[in-house]
Design a protein around this motif. Structure first.
Motif, PDB file in Angstrom:
ATOM      1  N   PHE A  12      -3.884  -0.149   8.877  1.00 42.68           N
ATOM      2  CA  PHE A  12      -2.898  -1.102   8.369  1.00 42.68           C
ATOM      3  C   PHE A  12      -3.278  -2.520   8.791  1.00 42.68           C
ATOM      4  O   PHE A  12      -3.247  -3.440   7.982  1.00 42.68           O
ATOM      5  CB  PHE A  12      -1.493  -0.735   8.865  1.00 42.68           C
ATOM      6  CG  PHE A  12      -0.926   0.461   8.165  1.00 42.68           C
ATOM      7  CD1 PHE A  12      -0.091   0.316   7.074  1.00 42.68           C
ATOM      8  CD2 PHE A  12      -1.259   1.745   8.578  1.00 42.68           C
ATOM      9  CE1 PHE A  12       0.419   1.416   6.403  1.00 42.68           C
ATOM     10  CE2 PHE A  12      -0.756   2.848   7.924  1.00 42.68           C
ATOM     11  CZ  PHE A  12       0.079   2.693   6.834  1.00 42.68           C
ATOM     12  N   LEU A  17      -1.849  -5.511   6.833  1.00 43.38           N
ATOM     13  CA  LEU A  17      -0.470  -5.042   6.810  1.00 43.38           C
ATOM     14  C   LEU A  17       0.052  -4.962   8.234  1.00 43.38           C
ATOM     15  O   LEU A  17      -0.719  -4.904   9.186  1.00 43.38           O
ATOM     16  CB  LEU A  17      -0.396  -3.661   6.149  1.00 43.38           C
ATOM     17  CG  LEU A  17      -0.876  -3.590   4.709  1.00 43.38           C
ATOM     18  CD1 LEU A  17      -1.002  -2.141   4.254  1.00 43.38           C
ATOM     19  CD2 LEU A  17       0.073  -4.354   3.795  1.00 43.38           C
ATOM     20  N   GLU A  23       7.186  -0.385  10.838  1.00 43.73           N
ATOM     21  CA  GLU A  23       6.744  -0.958   9.563  1.00 43.73           C
ATOM     22  C   GLU A  23       5.790  -0.021   8.822  1.00 43.73           C
ATOM     23  O   GLU A  23       5.815   0.039   7.593  1.00 43.73           O
ATOM     24  CB  GLU A  23       6.108  -2.324   9.785  1.00 43.73           C
ATOM     25  CG  GLU A  23       7.080  -3.383  10.243  1.00 43.73           C
ATOM     26  CD  GLU A  23       8.267  -3.546   9.300  1.00 43.73           C
ATOM     27  OE1 GLU A  23       8.070  -3.570   8.067  1.00 43.73           O
ATOM     28  OE2 GLU A  23       9.399  -3.646   9.800  1.00 43.73           O
ATOM     29  N   ILE A  24       4.971   0.705   9.552  1.00 42.50           N
ATOM     30  CA  ILE A  24       4.094   1.702   8.912  1.00 42.50           C
ATOM     31  C   ILE A  24       4.951   2.758   8.237  1.00 42.50           C
ATOM     32  O   ILE A  24       4.717   3.114   7.078  1.00 42.50           O
ATOM     33  CB  ILE A  24       3.140   2.344   9.944  1.00 42.50           C
ATOM     34  CG1 ILE A  24       2.099   1.316  10.392  1.00 42.50           C
ATOM     35  CG2 ILE A  24       2.466   3.591   9.370  1.00 42.50           C
ATOM     36  CD1 ILE A  24       1.244   1.772  11.553  1.00 42.50           C
ATOM     37  N   ARG A  26       8.011   2.428   7.229  1.00 38.34           N
ATOM     38  CA  ARG A  26       8.698   1.780   6.096  1.00 38.34           C
ATOM     39  C   ARG A  26       7.754   1.670   4.891  1.00 38.34           C
ATOM     40  O   ARG A  26       8.148   1.935   3.753  1.00 38.34           O
ATOM     41  CB  ARG A  26       9.208   0.404   6.496  1.00 38.34           C
ATOM     42  CG  ARG A  26       9.963  -0.308   5.371  1.00 38.34           C
ATOM     43  CD  ARG A  26      10.572  -1.610   5.814  1.00 38.34           C
ATOM     44  NE  ARG A  26      11.648  -1.292   6.757  1.00 38.34           N
ATOM     45  CZ  ARG A  26      11.889  -1.966   7.875  1.00 38.34           C
ATOM     46  NH1 ARG A  26      11.150  -3.006   8.198  1.00 38.34           N
ATOM     47  NH2 ARG A  26      12.870  -1.629   8.668  1.00 38.34           N
ATOM     48  N   PHE A  27       6.503   1.289   5.144  1.00 36.51           N
ATOM     49  CA  PHE A  27       5.513   1.175   4.069  1.00 36.51           C
ATOM     50  C   PHE A  27       5.312   2.522   3.378  1.00 36.51           C
ATOM     51  O   PHE A  27       5.347   2.618   2.151  1.00 36.51           O
ATOM     52  CB  PHE A  27       4.182   0.666   4.633  1.00 36.51           C
ATOM     53  CG  PHE A  27       3.111   0.516   3.591  1.00 36.51           C
ATOM     54  CD1 PHE A  27       2.971  -0.667   2.885  1.00 36.51           C
ATOM     55  CD2 PHE A  27       2.243   1.565   3.298  1.00 36.51           C
ATOM     56  CE1 PHE A  27       1.989  -0.804   1.909  1.00 36.51           C
ATOM     57  CE2 PHE A  27       1.261   1.437   2.331  1.00 36.51           C
ATOM     58  CZ  PHE A  27       1.139   0.246   1.641  1.00 36.51           C
ATOM     59  N   THR A  30       8.443   3.584   1.457  1.00 37.53           N
ATOM     60  CA  THR A  30       8.634   2.760   0.261  1.00 37.53           C
ATOM     61  C   THR A  30       7.676   3.148  -0.858  1.00 37.53           C
ATOM     62  O   THR A  30       8.057   3.142  -2.032  1.00 37.53           O
ATOM     63  CB  THR A  30       8.436   1.269   0.612  1.00 37.53           C
ATOM     64  OG1 THR A  30       9.394   0.894   1.593  1.00 37.53           O
ATOM     65  CG2 THR A  30       8.576   0.381  -0.611  1.00 37.53           C
ATOM     66  N   HIS A  31       6.444   3.508  -0.523  1.00 37.63           N
ATOM     67  CA  HIS A  31       5.406   3.714  -1.530  1.00 37.63           C
ATOM     68  C   HIS A  31       5.062   5.179  -1.803  1.00 37.63           C
ATOM     69  O   HIS A  31       4.113   5.450  -2.549  1.00 37.63           O
ATOM     70  CB  HIS A  31       4.137   2.966  -1.124  1.00 37.63           C
ATOM     71  CG  HIS A  31       4.334   1.489  -1.067  1.00 37.63           C
ATOM     72  ND1 HIS A  31       4.598   0.721  -2.189  1.00 37.63           N
ATOM     73  CD2 HIS A  31       4.337   0.624  -0.030  1.00 37.63           C
ATOM     74  CE1 HIS A  31       4.731  -0.538  -1.831  1.00 37.63           C
ATOM     75  NE2 HIS A  31       4.583  -0.631  -0.523  1.00 37.63           N
ATOM     76  N   TRP A  46      -1.652  -2.009  -3.928  1.00 39.23           N
ATOM     77  CA  TRP A  46      -2.737  -2.627  -3.153  1.00 39.23           C
ATOM     78  C   TRP A  46      -3.151  -3.964  -3.755  1.00 39.23           C
ATOM     79  O   TRP A  46      -3.175  -4.136  -4.964  1.00 39.23           O
ATOM     80  CB  TRP A  46      -3.974  -1.731  -3.118  1.00 39.23           C
ATOM     81  CG  TRP A  46      -3.783  -0.380  -2.526  1.00 39.23           C
ATOM     82  CD1 TRP A  46      -4.079   0.811  -3.116  1.00 39.23           C
ATOM     83  CD2 TRP A  46      -3.286  -0.042  -1.223  1.00 39.23           C
ATOM     84  NE1 TRP A  46      -3.789   1.853  -2.274  1.00 39.23           N
ATOM     85  CE2 TRP A  46      -3.298   1.358  -1.104  1.00 39.23           C
ATOM     86  CE3 TRP A  46      -2.826  -0.806  -0.157  1.00 39.23           C
ATOM     87  CZ2 TRP A  46      -2.865   2.006   0.052  1.00 39.23           C
ATOM     88  CZ3 TRP A  46      -2.389  -0.150   0.988  1.00 39.23           C
ATOM     89  CH2 TRP A  46      -2.420   1.234   1.077  1.00 39.23           C
TER      90      TRP A  46
END
Length: 80
Positions: A12, A17, A23-24, A26-27, A30-31, A46
């Motif tokens: 990341f 990122l 946050e990892i 969350r990423f 989210t994706h 990306w």
């Protein structure tokens, strides 16, 4: 000589990122999940440079490959 190993958070950071565990998560939340027919490198979120990093390191079978595979798995895994 052993190949260098990387922590999951480092991929990341390498791609610009946030590498904080929250946050990892969350990423990934989210994706994911990516459809089975979508390759990691073809995911729409990306940037060009992130896509190039993934593609170049995958093709070269670099020391990042383990983390790329782990990222691929995390983003294709259905949400619980």
């Amino acid at each position: 000589m052993d190949a260098p190993t990387h922590e999951f958070s480092e991929i990341f950071k390498q791609m610009g990122l946030d590498d904080d565990p929250v946050e990892i998560d969350r990423f990934i939340t989210t994706h994911s999940p990516l459809d089975d027919d979508v390759k990691l490198v073809d995911a729409p979120f990306w940037s060009d440079s992130q896509r190039a990093f993934l593609k170049e390191n995958y093709i070269a079978d670099s020391d990042w490959i383990v983390m790329i595979d782990q990222l691929n798995e995390a983003l294709h895994k259905p949400k619980a």
